[in-house]
Design an enzyme around this catalytic site. Structure first.
Site, PDB file in Angstrom:
ATOM      1  N   ASP A 255      43.190   5.688  21.102  1.00 19.81           N
ATOM      2  CA  ASP A 255      43.783   4.540  21.825  1.00 19.81           C
ATOM      3  C   ASP A 255      42.796   4.056  22.874  1.00 19.81           C
ATOM      4  O   ASP A 255      41.797   4.713  23.148  1.00 19.81           O
ATOM      5  CB  ASP A 255      45.083   4.987  22.520  1.00 19.81           C
ATOM      6  CG  ASP A 255      44.854   6.213  23.382  1.00 19.81           C
ATOM      7  OD1 ASP A 255      45.049   7.333  22.894  1.00 19.81           O
ATOM      8  OD2 ASP A 255      44.413   6.076  24.542  1.00 19.81           O
TER       9      ASP A 255
ATOM     10  N   ASP B  91      43.661   3.770  26.038  1.00 24.99           N
ATOM     11  CA  ASP B  91      44.337   4.136  27.288  1.00 24.99           C
ATOM     12  C   ASP B  91      45.126   2.910  27.777  1.00 24.99           C
ATOM     13  O   ASP B  91      45.926   2.385  26.999  1.00 24.99           O
ATOM     14  CB  ASP B  91      43.315   4.664  28.306  1.00 24.99           C
ATOM     15  CG  ASP B  91      43.986   5.473  29.406  1.00 24.99           C
ATOM     16  OD1 ASP B  91      44.987   6.148  29.115  1.00 24.99           O
ATOM     17  OD2 ASP B  91      43.530   5.428  30.556  1.00 24.99           O
TER      18      ASP B  91
HETATM   19  N1  LIG Z   1      44.890   7.779  26.842  1.00 23.80           N
HETATM   20  C1  LIG Z   1      44.890   9.102  26.886  1.00 23.80           C
HETATM   21  N2  LIG Z   1      44.889   9.753  28.080  1.00 23.80           N
HETATM   22  C2  LIG Z   1      44.868  11.103  28.122  1.00 23.80           C
HETATM   23  N3  LIG Z   1      44.865  11.889  27.046  1.00 23.80           N
HETATM   24  C3  LIG Z   1      44.871  11.290  25.846  1.00 23.80           C
HETATM   25  N4  LIG Z   1      44.874  11.798  24.608  1.00 23.80           N
HETATM   26  C4  LIG Z   1      44.885  10.773  23.736  1.00 23.80           C
HETATM   27  N5  LIG Z   1      44.902   9.581  24.390  1.00 23.80           N
HETATM   28  C5  LIG Z   1      44.890   9.896  25.710  1.00 23.80           C
END
Ligand SMILES: Nc1ncnc2[nH]cnc12
Ligand SMILES: CSC[C@H]1O[C@H](OP(=O)(O)O)[C@H](O)[C@@H]1O
Length: 307
Positions: free
Chosen positions: A223, A225
């Site tokens: 992703d 974030d």
């Molecule tokens: N955006 C994110 N922040 C922290 N840990 C994650 N693991 C997968 N995506 C994450």
């Protein structure tokens, strides 16, 4: 099906620590050889340790970081038990997998990143060292990931055709969680030069260093974030969906790296010869000052080091 043995007499030098989406290696071309449920001075590991043989017969240990059913939060993972239990069965090389958020446009969801640096954003609530409560030691952690092992993983993964895009190098931000970051935090991490973010790189990698193990983390981007304004912020469904899609690539990297590590030319690295004794020399406590309790704990990890 007959029950697997609960002991294994050969030393096992390589461990895979699986994270989100990689909770088991059963049915993945590995042959189960034993299931160990060790106890350590720091309690029981996250999951039973599965001993499996690769296609070429090399025994490896597999541990599921968040438990068999992903029941442990990142803050609850018993990292001291995990690393000490692995060391006790002979492990000196750890291939860790982690689902991460991307902090950079060019690290797209489903790309792989092999970071070379970490920034610690955990909150001090995780037990994080073997050297405390009666014995003091300060290991070097300037370069948190093993350079030799990183080079092998990078070269091997680069050779795989049709797999995920690979980024070698970069900084992983390790946050406490379990809630994801705010947008302000996410933007701040970008301004710090962060490449990816997870909740698992610490203290796992630091304890591996204390335990004189070569450690590398294969990060799988799931992703963006929440820093990106043209995308919805990360949620678990997106992480799980991309991990499911990417599971095959992760296993291909794992299998290829394990095959490469089995070559005789890597024996010294796999056995952690270059790290041997580092923690002995990191110790600051005079022998007469080491408490009986600390001596007992540290003896589990380093038999004979501190007599
Ligand atoms: N955006 C994110 N922040 C922290 N840990 C994650 N693991 C997968 N995506 C994450
Ligand atoms: C399920 S999203 C957050 C979770 O995913 C990562 O887990 P792991 O590193 O074990 O793959 C991240 O570190 C968080 O624990």
């Amino acid at each position: 099906m007959s029950a697997l043995p609960t002991t294994f007499s050969e030393p096992v030098h390589i461990a895979v620590i699986g994270g989100t989406g990689i909770e088991s290696l059963v049915h993945d071309g590995f042959v189960p050889a034993a299931v160990l449920t060790p106890t350590t001075p720091w309690g029981a590991p996250s999951s039973p340790i599965n001993i499996l043989r690769t296609a070429t017969g090399v025994p490896i240990a597999f541990l599921s970081r968040h438990g068999v059913h992903h029941e442990l939060t990142p803050s609850e993972v018993p990292n001291l038990a995990n690393i000490s239990a692995l060391r006790a069965i002979g492990v000196r090389t750890v291939l860790a997998f982690s689902a991460v958020g991307s902090l950079q446009e060019d690290i797209r969801p489903r790309d792989f990143v092999i970071p070379d640096q970490i920034i610690d954003r955990t909150k001090g609530i995780r037990p994080h060292t073997f050297f405390e409560k009666g014995i003091v030691g300060h290991v070097g952690f300037a370069d948190p990931f093993d350079a030799g092992l990183t080079a092998i993983v990078a070269k091997t993964a680069e050779k795989l055709e049709g797999g995920a895009k690979l980024h070698v190098g970069g900084t992983v931000i390790c946050m406490e969680g379990p809630a994801f970051s705010t947008r302000a935090e996410s933007k701040m991490y970008r301004s710090w030069g962060g490449s990816v973010i997870n909740m698992s790189a610490l203290p796992e990698s630091k304890l591996a260093r204390e335990a004189e193990m070569a450690y590398v983390m294969v990060c799988m981007s799931t992703d963006y974030d929440c820093w990106k304004t043209d995308e919805p912020p990360v949620d678990v469904a997106v992480v799980m969906g991309n991990m499911k899609q990417n599971g095959e690539n992760a296993k291909r990297v794992m299998v290829a790296v394990l095959e490469e590590l089995a070559l005789e030319q890597h024996e010294d690295l796999v056995k952690g010869r270059h790290l041997e004794g580092a923690s002995k020399w990191a110790n600051c406590t005079k022998p007469e000052g080491v408490t009986a309790d600390a001596r007992q704990r540290i003896e589990f990890l380093f038999p004979g080091y501190f007599n």
